[in-house]
Enzyme design. Structure first.
Site, PDB file in Angstrom:
ATOM      1  N   LYS A 161       2.341 -13.327  33.500  1.00  0.00           N
ATOM      2  CA  LYS A 161       2.794 -11.992  33.852  1.00  0.00           C
ATOM      3  C   LYS A 161       3.418 -12.056  35.235  1.00  0.00           C
ATOM      4  O   LYS A 161       2.774 -12.449  36.202  1.00  0.00           O
ATOM      5  CB  LYS A 161       1.606 -11.020  33.851  1.00  0.00           C
ATOM      6  N   ARG A 183       4.583   2.446  35.759  1.00  0.00           N
ATOM      7  CA  ARG A 183       3.708   2.921  36.840  1.00  0.00           C
ATOM      8  C   ARG A 183       3.888   4.425  37.070  1.00  0.00           C
ATOM      9  O   ARG A 183       2.948   5.097  37.470  1.00  0.00           O
ATOM     10  CB  ARG A 183       3.939   2.095  38.101  1.00  0.00           C
ATOM     11  N   GLU A 225      -0.008 -21.625  33.673  1.00  0.00           N
ATOM     12  CA  GLU A 225      -0.890 -20.457  33.461  1.00  0.00           C
ATOM     13  C   GLU A 225      -1.238 -20.300  31.970  1.00  0.00           C
ATOM     14  O   GLU A 225      -2.375 -20.008  31.612  1.00  0.00           O
ATOM     15  CB  GLU A 225      -0.194 -19.177  33.945  1.00  0.00           C
ATOM     16  N   LYS A 258       5.510 -11.790  30.066  1.00  0.00           N
ATOM     17  CA  LYS A 258       5.874 -10.424  30.425  1.00  0.00           C
ATOM     18  C   LYS A 258       6.521 -10.384  31.792  1.00  0.00           C
ATOM     19  O   LYS A 258       5.960 -10.997  32.711  1.00  0.00           O
ATOM     20  CB  LYS A 258       4.599  -9.579  30.436  1.00  0.00           C
ATOM     21  N   SER A 291       8.648  -1.454  30.298  1.00  0.00           N
ATOM     22  CA  SER A 291       9.247  -0.134  30.477  1.00  0.00           C
ATOM     23  C   SER A 291      10.661  -0.186  31.049  1.00  0.00           C
ATOM     24  O   SER A 291      11.556   0.494  30.560  1.00  0.00           O
ATOM     25  CB  SER A 291       8.333   0.706  31.362  1.00  0.00           C
ATOM     26  N   TYR A 315       8.478  -0.387  23.341  1.00  0.00           N
ATOM     27  CA  TYR A 315       8.477   1.066  23.170  1.00  0.00           C
ATOM     28  C   TYR A 315       9.476   1.496  22.093  1.00  0.00           C
ATOM     29  O   TYR A 315       9.464   2.641  21.668  1.00  0.00           O
ATOM     30  CB  TYR A 315       8.787   1.749  24.517  1.00  0.00           C
ATOM     31  N   LYS A 330       2.020  -6.494  43.845  1.00  0.00           N
ATOM     32  CA  LYS A 330       0.967  -7.235  43.162  1.00  0.00           C
ATOM     33  C   LYS A 330       1.255  -8.736  43.244  1.00  0.00           C
ATOM     34  O   LYS A 330       0.776  -9.525  42.432  1.00  0.00           O
ATOM     35  CB  LYS A 330       0.856  -6.760  41.706  1.00  0.00           C
TER      36      LYS A 330
HETATM   37  C1  PBG Z   1      -1.233  -3.024  34.221  1.00  0.00           C
HETATM   38  C2  PBG Z   1      -0.067  -3.141  33.316  1.00  0.00           C
HETATM   39  C3  PBG Z   1       1.280  -3.007  33.702  1.00  0.00           C
HETATM   40  C4  PBG Z   1       2.027  -3.038  32.522  1.00  0.00           C
HETATM   41  C5  PBG Z   1       1.131  -3.230  31.458  1.00  0.00           C
HETATM   42  N1  PBG Z   1      -0.155  -3.291  31.971  1.00  0.00           N
HETATM   43  C6  PBG Z   1       1.921  -2.747  34.996  1.00  0.00           C
HETATM   44  C7  PBG Z   1       1.526  -3.431  36.213  1.00  0.00           C
HETATM   45  O1  PBG Z   1       1.081  -4.589  36.197  1.00  0.00           O
HETATM   46  O2  PBG Z   1       1.666  -2.795  37.256  1.00  0.00           O
HETATM   47  C8  PBG Z   1       3.519  -2.869  32.477  1.00  0.00           C
HETATM   48  C9  PBG Z   1       4.091  -2.409  31.214  1.00  0.00           C
HETATM   49  C10 PBG Z   1       5.468  -1.873  31.304  1.00  0.00           C
HETATM   50  O3  PBG Z   1       6.133  -1.861  32.367  1.00  0.00           O
HETATM   51  O4  PBG Z   1       5.942  -1.419  30.256  1.00  0.00           O
HETATM   52  N2  PBG Z   1      -2.086  -4.074  34.352  1.00  0.00           N
END
Ligand code: PBG
Length: 329
Positions: A199, A209, A239, A254, A280, A319, A223
């Site tokens: 990720k 968010r 990983e 991701k 998203s 989505y 993060k």
């Molecule tokens: C949180 C999480 C995130 C997403 C899925 N689970 C965002 C983040 O790490 O801040 C993102 C999904 C998206 O942007 O569609 N752990």
């Protein structure tokens, strides 16, 4: 003038029948996981930066689950939007066995036992600072080991509620094996782990968010001390291999679209199924360009998903899931 050609690759592109016959990659409804946002209010609330997507109330969530079943979408992933008043530094509300997420999982499984339910294992919906775990002394960074302990409790509560797959999305070290042991100790041997293995620390999570309110005020949080550097593909494979060794049943990359090379590398490195999350921002940018009249919405949408599958993803969280599944019928 006629060229003296033996090879004419265009021969197999001459008609729709030929093109269909030699098509290498086909998207199916079964490849899709539909992420859904839920909240505790009765009515849906639109998410401005994600056209057509809402924070859904109970009735609307159940309607979407029924729609998923009808469309052949095998799984939904539930993301709770928790009111700010219930958030604190350590995400205490995550451990309330009656909270919105657990009660929603239980109800969906009761009504649609054949639909797979996936839940994130991370504290960000519940923390006032929006990070995925517990902050170390002085703030700033997330404290790995105490966070892993909290994640184990979370995963067990999710499995207790009926989640079929738990999806650690936090990027702490060692969390997959810890969660596996905690699930087994609680009798949840059959609950699978879909690990967000690679990720990346991505700007493409912006609209998500907004949706779950994991921002401090209007500021984006970083993060970067736990999510991966977008520059690193070899580290992504490392990983992923660690997570497989630790017992992940499915591994995820991701975001998806900007990381197709990583999806391909991971596909070649492991034998377990590979998932990719079209996040998203990937969804919103296609909508935005289409609204401006700059891209054809449906063709761009479909091509974005085909590219992710062609790169090597077996499963795609998107989505677009319901409308694509409907279009595929
Ligand atoms: C949180 C999480 C995130 C997403 C899925 N689970 C965002 C983040 O790490 O801040 C993102 C999904 C998206 O942007 O569609 N752990």
């Amino acid at each position: 003038m006629l060229l003296d050609l033996i090879q004419r690759p265009r021969r197999t592109r001459r008609s729709d029948a030929l093109r269909r016959m030699v098509r290498e990659t086909v998207l199916r409804a079964e490849d899709l996981i539909w992420p859904l946002f839920i909240h505790s209010e009765a009515d849906d609330m639109a998410i401005d930066s994600m056209p057509g997507v809402s924070r859904q109330g109970r009735e609307s969530l159940l309607r979407s689950c029924e729609q998923a079943m009808m469309l052949g979408i095998p799984a939904v992933a539930l993301f709770p939007c928790i009111p700010a008043a219930l958030k604190d530094d350590s995400g205490t509300h995550a451990f309330d066995a009656g909270n919105l997420l657990y009660s929603s999982v239980a109800e969906v499984k009761r009504r649609f036992p054949g639909l797979l339910v996936i839940t994130d294992v991370a504290l960000d919906p519940y923390t006032s600072h929006g990070h995925d775990g517990l902050l170390a002394e002085g703030g700033g960074s997330v404290d790995n080991d105490p966070t892993v302990e909290a994640l184990c409790r979370l995963a067990v509560l999710e499995a207790d509620a009926g989640a079929d797959l738990v999806a650690p999305s936090d990027m702490m070290d060692g969390r997959v094996v810890a969660i596996r042991r905690a699930l087994d100790a609680a009798g949840h041997h059959d609950t699978a782990i879909l690990s967000y293995a690679a990720k990346f620390c991505s700007a493409y999570y912006g609209p998500f968010r907004d949706a779950v309110g994991s921002k401090i005020g209007k500021d984006a949080i970083s993060k970067a001390t736990y999510q991966m550097d977008p520059a690193n593909a070899r580290e992504a494979v490392r990983e992923v291999l660690l997570d497989v060794e630790e017992g992940a049943d499915i591994v995820m990359v991701k975001p998806a679209g900007p990381y197709l090379d990583v999806i391909r590398a991971v596909r070649e490195a492991v034998q377990v199924p590979v998932a990719a999350y079209q996040v998203s921002g990937e969804f919103s940018q296609i909508h935005a360009a289409a609204r401006l009249g700059w891209l054809d919405y449906e063709r761009t949408r479909d091509e974005s998903l085909l590219g992710i599958k062609r790169a090597g993803a077996d499963v795609i969280l998107t989505y677009f899931a319901p409308e694509v599944a409907a279009a595929l019928r």
